[in-house]
Design an enzyme around this catalytic site. Structure first.
Site, PDB file in Angstrom:
ATOM      1  N   LYS A   1     -16.586   6.763  12.403  1.00  0.00           N
ATOM      2  CA  LYS A   1     -17.172   6.780  11.068  1.00  0.00           C
ATOM      3  C   LYS A   1     -18.268   7.855  11.021  1.00  0.00           C
ATOM      4  O   LYS A   1     -17.938   9.033  11.052  1.00  0.00           O
ATOM      5  CB  LYS A   1     -17.582   5.376  10.669  1.00  0.00           C
ATOM      6  CG  LYS A   1     -16.287   4.552  10.409  1.00  0.00           C
ATOM      7  CD  LYS A   1     -16.432   3.085  10.208  1.00  0.00           C
ATOM      8  CE  LYS A   1     -15.029   2.464  10.031  1.00  0.00           C
ATOM      9  NZ  LYS A   1     -15.001   1.022  10.206  1.00  0.00           N
TER      10      LYS A   1
ATOM     11  N   THR B   1      -5.268   1.059  29.503  1.00  0.00           N
ATOM     12  CA  THR B   1      -4.915   2.013  28.460  1.00  0.00           C
ATOM     13  C   THR B   1      -5.515   3.377  28.795  1.00  0.00           C
ATOM     14  O   THR B   1      -6.598   3.465  29.376  1.00  0.00           O
ATOM     15  CB  THR B   1      -5.388   1.483  27.078  1.00  0.00           C
ATOM     16  OG1 THR B   1      -4.858   2.328  26.060  1.00  0.00           O
ATOM     17  CG2 THR B   1      -6.896   1.425  26.945  1.00  0.00           C
ATOM     18  N   THR B   2      -4.774   4.415  28.456  1.00  0.00           N
ATOM     19  CA  THR B   2      -5.215   5.785  28.730  1.00  0.00           C
ATOM     20  C   THR B   2      -6.543   6.063  28.025  1.00  0.00           C
ATOM     21  O   THR B   2      -6.720   5.677  26.874  1.00  0.00           O
ATOM     22  CB  THR B   2      -4.133   6.772  28.251  1.00  0.00           C
ATOM     23  OG1 THR B   2      -2.948   6.495  28.983  1.00  0.00           O
ATOM     24  CG2 THR B   2      -4.543   8.209  28.473  1.00  0.00           C
TER      25      THR B   2
ATOM     26  N   HIS C   1     -21.010   0.369  10.729  1.00  0.00           N
ATOM     27  CA  HIS C   1     -21.354   1.056   9.472  1.00  0.00           C
ATOM     28  C   HIS C   1     -22.819   1.474   9.419  1.00  0.00           C
ATOM     29  O   HIS C   1     -23.334   1.813   8.360  1.00  0.00           O
ATOM     30  CB  HIS C   1     -21.010   0.182   8.265  1.00  0.00           C
ATOM     31  CG  HIS C   1     -19.540   0.072   8.059  1.00  0.00           C
ATOM     32  ND1 HIS C   1     -18.799   1.051   7.431  1.00  0.00           N
ATOM     33  CD2 HIS C   1     -18.652  -0.866   8.470  1.00  0.00           C
ATOM     34  CE1 HIS C   1     -17.525   0.707   7.426  1.00  0.00           C
ATOM     35  NE2 HIS C   1     -17.405  -0.444   8.060  1.00  0.00           N
TER      36      HIS C   1
ATOM     37  N   SER D   1     -19.626  -3.746   5.095  1.00  0.00           N
ATOM     38  CA  SER D   1     -19.201  -2.553   4.359  1.00  0.00           C
ATOM     39  C   SER D   1     -18.572  -2.832   3.009  1.00  0.00           C
ATOM     40  O   SER D   1     -18.324  -1.898   2.257  1.00  0.00           O
ATOM     41  CB  SER D   1     -18.241  -1.749   5.212  1.00  0.00           C
ATOM     42  OG  SER D   1     -17.002  -2.406   5.261  1.00  0.00           O
TER      43      SER D   1
ATOM     44  N   ARG E   1       0.826  -1.216   0.000  1.00  0.00           N
ATOM     45  CA  ARG E   1       0.000   0.000   0.000  1.00  0.00           C
ATOM     46  C   ARG E   1       0.852   1.253   0.000  1.00  0.00           C
ATOM     47  O   ARG E   1       1.835   1.339   0.727  1.00  0.00           O
ATOM     48  CB  ARG E   1      -0.859   0.051   1.259  1.00  0.00           C
ATOM     49  CG  ARG E   1      -1.695  -1.175   1.482  1.00  0.00           C
ATOM     50  CD  ARG E   1      -3.070  -0.979   0.900  1.00  0.00           C
ATOM     51  NE  ARG E   1      -3.789  -2.244   0.905  1.00  0.00           N
ATOM     52  CZ  ARG E   1      -4.989  -2.408   1.446  1.00  0.00           C
ATOM     53  NH1 ARG E   1      -5.583  -1.399   2.009  1.00  0.00           N
ATOM     54  NH2 ARG E   1      -5.586  -3.573   1.393  1.00  0.00           N
TER      55      ARG E   1
ATOM     56  N   THR F   1      -9.089  -8.534   1.061  1.00  0.00           N
ATOM     57  CA  THR F   1     -10.262  -7.889   1.668  1.00  0.00           C
ATOM     58  C   THR F   1     -11.546  -8.472   1.079  1.00  0.00           C
ATOM     59  O   THR F   1     -12.539  -8.628   1.781  1.00  0.00           O
ATOM     60  CB  THR F   1     -10.196  -6.364   1.442  1.00  0.00           C
ATOM     61  OG1 THR F   1      -8.913  -5.908   1.887  1.00  0.00           O
ATOM     62  CG2 THR F   1     -11.267  -5.627   2.208  1.00  0.00           C
TER      63      THR F   1
ATOM     64  N   THR G   1     -18.403   2.248  16.491  1.00  0.00           N
ATOM     65  CA  THR G   1     -17.267   3.168  16.455  1.00  0.00           C
ATOM     66  C   THR G   1     -17.792   4.596  16.513  1.00  0.00           C
ATOM     67  O   THR G   1     -18.928   4.861  16.141  1.00  0.00           O
ATOM     68  CB  THR G   1     -16.448   2.998  15.167  1.00  0.00           C
ATOM     69  OG1 THR G   1     -15.322   3.875  15.217  1.00  0.00           O
ATOM     70  CG2 THR G   1     -17.249   3.363  13.930  1.00  0.00           C
TER      71      THR G   1
END
Ligand SMILES: *Cc1c(COP(=O)(O)O)cnc(C)c1O
Length: 408
Positions: free
Chosen positions: A249, A278-279, A218, A190, A22, A364, A246
């Site tokens: 998006k 984790t912070t 999505h 997606s 990529r 993918t 999430t």
């Protein structure tokens, strides 16, 4: 002596030889002009481009309500959260955001993670610790973050053919009746743009006493009367045990979360390494996401415009004889069916037409189904669409790519 450098070079060469190497486009988004951006070419010169593959589906990443909230948080609270949630990272906007998200999904509680990826990985691996012997039934096209979480939990798992409820039932029926079970799936997939049968999956979960885990990454912001996702659209939010999303998006910022019964959230909060150590998200992000969610709930016209734009693009591609794939959602995939042509068309769209869209190649998607995947937003106007369809029409002819009809 072990040659470290060549080991790294060989691994990059392997990716290159498989055609998976990529190169990222260097893009500077221009605030207030979404989906326009400025691309810096490798020689340092610049070019105006229209972005056609952003997951910031509604342009909320540049919305004044979101930016104002983020500026305000930065100016009043500062930059970092200062620690993990346990240490000093539980900030006011994170608490308010969790309450807002829980109510959006009509759940008792929600829990923030640093990303949707981390949310899936941490929750799915932790559920296997909380419920020893848990058998997970996972859709074959689930996202990498779900697959990682399921694998890292180390427990028994079965993969059912994508959206194939008969196969899912076969696997459920074969499992021990008394064992704890979880069905893990997505609402909008997606790459193809198809949507899972939520009601059918829930009916199977009931019949075999399994829990349901739904990734609405999505769909959140985009479906349902207030944008809570496909589960809201289908009126089944109360029947999905764990909803995962999430904020990177359609919400336009960053971070992930789950929403579920309070006791489920409490258990994951207490056991998930990927949450505990984790912070936490910085206040500017949680404040921005909170403003975005509040805006999305109130503005169903954005969802209507979004669907209208997706349909308009599908219609234009079809009218030009281009093989648009049968998507049921806002995702508009066009079949190229060859990795070299797919990459070439994508490169030429960018270099010659200022149109940015990623080639989607194996692994993918399966070989032979290589495609370009467009995500029109309410801000992609007719003029941009006409230019896109015109460019695609020329390039399909130039590369001699078949305009075969795509079966539903
Ligand atoms: C993007 C994506 C995720 C990960 O979300 P991030 O917030 O980007 O880490 C999870 N599930 C699906 C289906 C996705 O497409």
């Amino acid at each position: 002596m072990f040659d470290y450098k060549s080991a790294f070079q060989n691994s990059v060469e392997q990716v290159r030889s498989e055609g998976r190497y990529r190169v990222f486009a260097d893009l500077k988004r221009v605030r207030g002009q979404f989906p326009l951006a400025t691309r810096r070419r490798e020689d340092g010169t610049e070019q105006d481009v229209v972005i056609w593959c952003s997951n910031d589906y509604l342009g909320m990443g540049q919305h004044p309500a979101v930016l104002d909230a983020m500026h305000d948080a930065l100016d009043t609270v500062g930059a970092g959260a200062g620690g993990t949630r346990n240490i000093s990272g539980t900030t006011r906007s994170a608490v308010d955001l969790e309450a807002e998200l829980a109510s959006w999904h009509q759940k008792e509680a929600s829990l923030l993670f640093t990303s949707g990826y981390v949310g899936n990985e941490a929750t799915l691996s932790t559920l296997q610790k909380i419920l020893p012997g848990l058998i997970i039934f996972s859709d074959a096209l689930n996202h990498a973050s779900m697959i990682e979480g399921i694998r890292n939990g180390g427990g028994p798992r079965h993969i059912f053919r994508h959206n194939d409820l008969a196969h899912l039932e076969e696997l459920l029926a074969a499992a021990p009746a008394g064992a704890p079970k979880l069905i893990a799936f997505e609402s909008v997939y997606s790459m193809d743009g198809d949507i899972a049968d939520l009601k059918g999956t829930i009916a199977l979960a009931r019949k075999y006493n399994a829990m349901t885990y739904l990734d609405e990454v999505h769909a959140v912001g985009l479906y349902g009367a207030t944008g809570a996702g496909v589960a809201e659209r289908d009126g089944v939010q109360d029947q999905i045990d764990i909803i995962e999303c999430t904020m990177g998006k359609a919400i336009g910022v960053m971070g992930g979360y789950i929403a579920a019964d309070a006791v489920i959230v409490d258990a994951v909060r207490s056991w998930a390494s990927g949450f505990i150590f984790t912070t936490s998200l910085p206040p500017a992000l949680t404040a921005g996401a909170l403003a975005s969610v509040r805006h999305l709930k109130q503005h169903s016209e954005l969802r209507e415009q979004h669907q209208e734009r997706a349909q308009a693009l599908k219609d234009r591609f079809a009218a030009a004889g281009l093989p648009v794939m049968p998507s049921e959602s806002h995702i508009v995939p066009v079949l190229v069916g060859n990795p070299v042509h797919c990459k070439k068309i994508s490169d030429m769209l960018l270099d010659d037409y200022g149109i940015y869209v990623q080639p989607i190649n194996y692994p993918t998607v399966p070989k032979g189904t290589e495609r370009l995947r467009f995500t029109p937003s309410p801000n992609h106007d007719d003029d941009m669409m006409n230019k896109l369809v015109d460019a695609m029409d020329k390039l399909f002819s130039h590369c001699n790519v078949a305009r075969r009809p795509v079966a539903a």
